[in-house]
Design a protein around this motif. Structure first.
Motif, PDB file in Angstrom:
ATOM      1  N   GLN A   1      22.246 118.199  45.835  1.00  0.00           N
ATOM      2  CA  GLN A   1      23.437 118.519  45.350  1.00  0.00           C
ATOM      3  C   GLN A   1      24.098 120.034  45.697  1.00  0.00           C
ATOM      4  O   GLN A   1      24.916 120.329  46.220  1.00  0.00           O
TER       5      GLN A   1
ATOM      6  N   GLN B   1      33.131 120.773  41.925  1.00  0.00           N
ATOM      7  CA  GLN B   1      32.614 119.449  41.245  1.00  0.00           C
ATOM      8  C   GLN B   1      31.143 119.305  41.380  1.00  0.00           C
ATOM      9  O   GLN B   1      30.507 118.522  40.772  1.00  0.00           O
ATOM     10  N   THR B   2      30.665 119.769  42.887  1.00  0.00           N
ATOM     11  CA  THR B   2      29.644 119.187  43.258  1.00  0.00           C
ATOM     12  C   THR B   2      28.397 120.349  42.486  1.00  0.00           C
ATOM     13  O   THR B   2      27.198 119.675  42.048  1.00  0.00           O
TER      14      THR B   2
ATOM     15  N   LYS C   1      28.082 118.653  38.950  1.00  0.00           N
ATOM     16  CA  LYS C   1      26.951 117.532  39.173  1.00  0.00           C
ATOM     17  C   LYS C   1      25.773 117.968  39.009  1.00  0.00           C
ATOM     18  O   LYS C   1      24.923 117.210  38.500  1.00  0.00           O
TER      19      LYS C   1
END
Length: 309
Positions: A230, A255-256, A259
């Protein structure tokens, strides 16, 4: 010389000239006649009898039973010759030549034996003890002994590729890891993942950020719960933002990253350093290598630091 009586004609004949047929002693003439006219063959073929008083080497007649040498009755003189028989020169020469061939073969093939030993020790040390440095040395040594062996060549390429990755030389790593990946089992050595890492490194070094993003996205899809995968994808999105300035790429980066923070292993110190490089790229739209980032910010980077005069 011993004499025997023929069971058929009752004549006395020398034992050496008689035969034993179905436990009967026969002279040569009677034995031959029976063999020609008998309706049924004997259970055993007739056997010429041996006179133990006659030397089977020289044929001399003795009045006593002679001892045997190699299952042959021999007089004292012949027994000495048989026990001390000199080897012919051709036998000695052949033996010497054979010994020389054995020595030469052992020396010639020693490199193969040592290479096999070092190759097996390399694998045992790498996976059993986790001693990368010793395993690397053994792999190089084994390959130097037998460079024509495909497996040893691949084993040495594996270590050279990993070393090149550690030194941020992705292009060289690709060449060696590709060779290793063709031979070594990926499930044991992880050559496939290492090769993909090197390919992403080449794309980054050559500023081919589209390929970098494509490879990173593929990795993240294959390993959705791997924080490293990620982070690589976040890094690729950040490169896209640095080049294009598109808001979407920036949002995808954040966003990544979010995560990645939620995955197991995110508390690793290395995670923080990688995250800082990505955030620096977002804030400055400057793409620098990990080595340059470390040199410029040895104590880490913060947004406030970048804003300072």
């Amino acid at each position: 010389m011993r004499q025997v009586i023929c069971a058929k004609c009752q004549q006395t004949v020398p034992m050496q000239q008689s035969f034993l047929r179905d436990d009967e002693t026969l002279c040569e003439a009677c034995c031959g006649e029976i063999e020609r006219t008998a309706a049924n063959t004997p259970s055993k073929p007739p056997v010429r009898q041996i006179d133990p008083t006659i030397c089977q080497r020289c044929g001399n007649d003795n009045s006593v039973t002679l001892p045997t040498v190699a299952h042959l009755h021999a007089c004292p003189d012949c027994a000495q010759v048989m026990l001390n028989f000199p080897f012919p020169r051709w036998v000695k020469a052949s033996a010497a030549g054979l010994l020389a061939l054995v020595v030469f073969s052992a020396v010639w093939n020693m490199r193969f034996l040592l290479a096999v030993y070092e190759g097996r020790r390399c694998v045992a040390v790498l996976f059993g003890q986790g001693d990368f440095a010793t395993a690397e040395r053994l792999a190089y040594s084994a390959y130097d002994r037998v460079p024509e062996d495909r497996t040893l060549q691949a084993l040495a390429s594996f270590f050279r590729g990993v070393t090149a990755l550690k030194n941020d030389d992705s292009k060289e790593a690709v060449a060696f890891l590709r060779n290793a990946d063709e031979v070594l089992p990926d499930k044991h050595y992880g050559t496939g993942g290492l090769l993909q890492q090197a390919l992403r490194g080449v794309a980054f070094d050559e500023k081919d950020y589209d390929t970098f993003l494509s490879l990173s996205r593929e990795l993240a899809e294959q390993h959705p719960k791997d924080f490293m995968a990620q982070l690589s994808l976040a890094s690729a999105y950040a490169c896209q933002y640095a080049v294009t300035g598109e808001t979407k790429s920036r949002e995808q980066t954040l966003q990544t990253l979010e995560k990645a923070r939620s995955l197991e292993g995110a508390d690793d110190p290395w995670f923080s350093e990688y995250e800082q490089r990505i955030m620096h790229r977002l804030e400055t739209r400057e793409i620098i290598s990990p080595k340059e980032f470390q040199q410029r910010f040895p104590d880490g980077w913060t947004k406030q630091e970048e804003a300072a005069p």
